[in-house]
Design an enzyme around this catalytic site. Structure first.
Site, PDB file in Angstrom:
ATOM      1  N   HIS A 471       3.836  30.223  22.207  1.00 56.29           N
ATOM      2  CA  HIS A 471       2.691  29.343  21.955  1.00 56.29           C
ATOM      3  C   HIS A 471       1.454  30.036  21.391  1.00 56.29           C
ATOM      4  O   HIS A 471       0.598  29.383  20.801  1.00 56.29           O
ATOM      5  CB  HIS A 471       2.316  28.630  23.262  1.00 56.29           C
ATOM      6  CG  HIS A 471       1.666  27.301  23.047  1.00 56.29           C
ATOM      7  ND1 HIS A 471       0.960  26.984  21.911  1.00 56.29           N
ATOM      8  CD2 HIS A 471       1.601  26.194  23.834  1.00 56.29           C
ATOM      9  CE1 HIS A 471       0.504  25.747  22.006  1.00 56.29           C
ATOM     10  NE2 HIS A 471       0.887  25.248  23.153  1.00 56.29           N
ATOM     11  N   TYR A 587      -5.199  15.849  30.834  1.00 53.91           N
ATOM     12  CA  TYR A 587      -5.350  16.600  29.585  1.00 53.91           C
ATOM     13  C   TYR A 587      -4.499  15.934  28.515  1.00 53.91           C
ATOM     14  O   TYR A 587      -3.297  15.749  28.686  1.00 53.91           O
ATOM     15  CB  TYR A 587      -4.873  18.041  29.816  1.00 53.91           C
ATOM     16  CG  TYR A 587      -4.992  18.998  28.651  1.00 53.91           C
ATOM     17  CD1 TYR A 587      -5.910  20.037  28.684  1.00 53.91           C
ATOM     18  CD2 TYR A 587      -4.176  18.888  27.531  1.00 53.91           C
ATOM     19  CE1 TYR A 587      -6.011  20.943  27.632  1.00 53.91           C
ATOM     20  CE2 TYR A 587      -4.273  19.780  26.477  1.00 53.91           C
ATOM     21  CZ  TYR A 587      -5.189  20.809  26.534  1.00 53.91           C
ATOM     22  OH  TYR A 587      -5.288  21.694  25.491  1.00 53.91           O
ATOM     23  N   THR A 600      -6.938  23.280  18.804  1.00 53.07           N
ATOM     24  CA  THR A 600      -6.865  22.059  19.604  1.00 53.07           C
ATOM     25  C   THR A 600      -8.171  21.820  20.361  1.00 53.07           C
ATOM     26  O   THR A 600      -9.012  22.705  20.488  1.00 53.07           O
ATOM     27  CB  THR A 600      -5.722  22.142  20.630  1.00 53.07           C
ATOM     28  OG1 THR A 600      -5.962  23.255  21.515  1.00 53.07           O
ATOM     29  CG2 THR A 600      -4.383  22.299  19.951  1.00 53.07           C
TER      30      THR A 600
END
Length: 787
Positions: A471, A587, A600
């Site tokens: 990630h 979230y 993001t």
């Protein structure tokens, strides 16, 4: 040993009369073709690099400006107002040039300077235009005239046929929100989660922060935003991802599945051959910058920076922090099968291996019956456990000899491929098939994925595929973009023979895959085993459930005149409340790629409006009209928050960066400490479809992706990823932990399904009521006419 002879370019024999040299024409031909391709590749990259640097202009526009300046010289006009004459007088080495040559050179220099000036003016104008985000707040189909004019200006200045990185210099920087606005939004977001006493305490902390530390921290943050392209992204990558010392398997890595209903071939090696070849095609376009940039409304460009590190990238473990290693122009991949590691070359004679040639390479690996070397079987478990033991082991046992060479081969590979041994995929007859498929992609056996690679491609014996992604280097839409291209290319461009093999002939002279060599001592094997046990415990604790919601989809939701994302997020709030009995911090991931180097932002989906709607749904005395009114209010609120997050006015990235500045300065802030320690018990994300033009779902309804998922962020919470596919399907990927008895992924899926249907029922009842009332009105009108 045939492959060894094929790898030799020449042979020589020493005898009394001298040396007899025999050259291999085949190898020399490959060397020549490789060199030719390398130079062609450099030329194309240079050309595309120049086109990107001067975009939205083009070399032909430079030629036009030069010709215009030349014409002014010969016609006697002076548009440059004497500047060309000034340049001519100050040229160096004037004695070497004739008068006419000096005039021509001066005109070319002036024309070039004027051309570059206009390029910068256009880019600056485009950057100013792109800094306007009012268009995103307008209702769908109700665009104001001023926005239409703005859109035409953006299109006019955007040029034609942009390359992948053409807009990078024109993208605006992410703005730093005002502290006052961020604090107000934060307090508003936690109001439904706190009772009056706790909320008052939070208000006091927020007020003290605003009056004391905030201004100092904000000044440093604004200063950072001036000298960096993005004030968030570098800290986000370092502190959220690379400084984490726990396992990245499950906790950070995420996965993407294959097509849901279709398997183009059930031959494992053939499917892997086509997919790998399609990836190589995508990489070639990526390296040359020939992919079209993603643009909202087909006009507003998105940042493409994250795509640069897709291939040949590995996360390298460190004692205190990891770092991302990105290499270029590496021409091999590493394949894992039954505990063995193989190196496969992807190029021959200056070209990619054909799908049929790749199939042959992978089939050779599948047919190989050799045993793993001591310690080799579970070696990759080092990447699945804690980072510090892996970093120390890497330094101690993998810094020299065959271990270093083999590790370098893995870390420099284009990507990592696992030829798995157990079939996976969606089976309509098995309600748990998506669950085992998800767990296989997320963690596998804990030693058959190299979790540090930018992505792992996983191939199953029944022809199914999937991807596991590290990630830190990028977010899900980046790999999703590549995966959409690869699946479409595999199914609609490459194809298979009737027997399920890759199309094309096979070059039998290619060298066979090479086994990587390891010398792993027992002490290292002990560390490997310890990492495996830790990873195995973590993997066994993860409860995954995949749910296909087929009752309705985007088509019906849009008929309700509401956003599909807002609809699903409110359904998740209702499901969460029914599952846990309380509201929780939620979230939802939103992108900020309309800004340079954007990644993001968080949308806090549990709002006061959402809570009011959920409570009304659970209140037997509330009417459907009241519930529907509260739903629309909550949906509008959610949409506005999502838009604010996309346009740089979110809450969490600003607070995160203020916290980092406070740590650098040694400033203690109880408010920021409290904010950053709050657990996200419901973490959600939508997997977007970015290239809907690649596959016509109306024509090929079975060729739909299954989306992907991630592990739970909080130990006692849920992770929910969803993808809205076509008009009639929504796929949910739900994760939690078995060890927490208050969570159950399958149970939560049932709550989601019921919540979706309950909300849709509100609209159906309203529609039915409206139809009845309209029918009564028509009936009364007819009676009046009859009278």
């Amino acid at each position: 040993m045939a492959e060894a002879h094929q790898a030799v370019g020449f042979e020589f024999t020493v005898h009394p009369d001298g040396v007899d040299v025999k050259l291999s024409k085949e190898v020399l031909k490959n060397i020549y073709l490789s060199s030719l391709t390398a130079w062609r590749k450099k030329a194309i990259k240079l050309k595309n690099g120049i086109l990107t640097e001067v975009y939205p202009a083009s070399p032909s526009s430079w030629l036009i400006v030069v010709i215009a300046m030349m014409m002014s010289l010969y016609t006697g006009t002076d548009p440059p107002l004497g500047i060309i004459d000034t340049i001519k007088k100050n040229l160096p080495y004037q004695h070497c040039l004739s008068t006419q040559a000096r005039a021509v050179l001066s005109a070319i220099l002036f024309a070039t300077a004027l051309w570059l000036f206009f390029i910068h003016v256009i880019r600056f104008s485009l950057k100013i235009l792109l800094s306007y985000h009012g268009w995103i707040f307008e209702s769908h189909g109700k665009m104001r005239t001023s926005t239409k004019v703005w859109l035409r200006l953006v299109k006019m200045l955007s040029g034609r046929r942009p390359l992948l990185y053409s807009f990078q210099a024109a993208l605006p920087r992410l703005p730093v929100p005002r502290v006052k606005d961020t604090i107000e939004k934060y307090l508003e977001s936690v109001r439904p989660l706190l009772d009056d006493k706790k909320y008052k305490q939070m208000e006091v902390l927020a007020h003290n922060f605003k009056e004391n530390e905030a201004s100092q921290l904000q000044r440093y943050l604004v200063l950072k935003s001036w000298w960096t392209t993005n004030y968030v992204s570098d800290w986000w990558e370092e502190y959220i991802y690379l400084r984490s010392r726990g396992p990245i398997m499950v906790n950070s890595n995420f996965y993407i599945m294959d097509l849901l209903y279709v398997t183009p071939t059930h031959r494992q090696a053939a499917r892997a051959g086509n997919i790998v070849h399609a990836m190589l095609q995508y990489r070639r376009k990526l390296e040359r910058g020939e992919l079209a940039p993603l643009r909202a409304l087909g006009t507003v460009p998105m940042c493409s920076t994250q795509m640069e590190r897709m291939f040949n990238t590995t996360r390298i473990p460190g004692i205190e922090t990891d770092f991302v290693l990105h290499l270029t122009d590496r021409k091999h991949l590493v394949v894992f099968h039954r505990g063995r590691y193989f190196q496969v070359w992807l190029y021959t004679g200056g070209r990619h291996l054909l799908p049929s040639e790749l199939e042959n390479q992978f089939q050779q690996i599948l047919n190989d019956t050799s045993k793993p070397q001591p310690g080799e079987l579970k070696l990759a478990a080092l990447t699945a456990g804690d980072r510090v033991p892996w970093a120390r082991t890497r330094l101690k046992y993998f810094s020299q000899g065959p271990n270093k060479e083999s590790l370098d081969a893995i870390e420099s590979a284009s990507f990592f491929l696992t030829l798995d041994e157990e079939p996976q995929g969606y089976d309509p007859e098995n309600v748990y098939s998506l669950d085992t498929y998800a767990k296989s992609l997320m963690h596998g056996k804990c030693y058959d994925r190299w979790f540090d690679k930018s992505f792992n491609l996983i191939s199953y014996p029944n022809g199914k595929m999937g991807v596991n992604i590290e990630h830190s280097w990028a977010d899900a839409p980046i790999v999703g973009h590549m995966w959409e291209y690869v699946l479409a290319t595999d199914c609609f461009h490459l194809g298979y023979t009737e027997e399920g093999h890759c199309k094309g002939d096979v070059n039998r002279c290619l060298p066979s895959p090479t086994r990587l060599k390891w010398e792993i001592p027992e002490q290292c094997q002990d560390v490997i085993h310890a990492s495996y046990l830790l990873a195995r415990h973590l993997a066994d604790d993860v409860d995954f459930h995949g749910h296909l919601f087929t009752e309705f989809g985007k088509g019906l939701i849009k008929k309700c005149r509401t956003s599909p994302d807002a609809f699903i997020q409110l359904a998740l709030q209702l499901a969460q409340f029914r599952d846990q009995g309380v509201f929780c911090l939620t979230y939802e991931s939103s992108m900020t790629r309309m800004f340079r180097d954007g990644r993001t932002e968080t949308v806090r989906s549990c709002t006061s409006e959402a809570a009011a709607f959920v409570l009304a749904m659970e209140d037997p005395d509330a009417t459907n009209a009241q519930r529907l009114a509260l739903f629309r209010k909550a949906a509008d609120k959610h949409q506005n928050m999502y838009r604010l997050a996309m346009t740089g006015s979110g809450i969490d990235r600003h607070l995160f960066c203020l916290y980092i500045v406070s740590k650098y300065l040694g400033v203690e802030s109880p408010f920021l400490t409290k904010v950053l320690s709050e657990p996200w018990k419901l973490s959600t994300s939508q997997t977007p479809q970015q290239q809907i033009n690649l596959i016509d779902i109306n024509k090929f309804p079975k060729y739909v992706g299954a989306g992907g998922g991630f592990g739970p962020v909080a130990d006692d919470g849920y992770g929910v990823s969803y993808i809205i596919v076509g008009e009639n399907l929504i796929t949910f990927h739900i994760s939690s932990k078995f060890s927490r008895h208050n969570t159950d992924s399958t149970r939560f899926a049932r709550h989601i399904r019921k919540a979706m249907i309950d909300i849709q029922t509100l609209f159906k009842q309203e529609k039915d009521k409206s139809a009845v009332e309209n029918g009564k009105d028509v009936h009364l009108e007819n009676n009046k006419k009859n009278m």
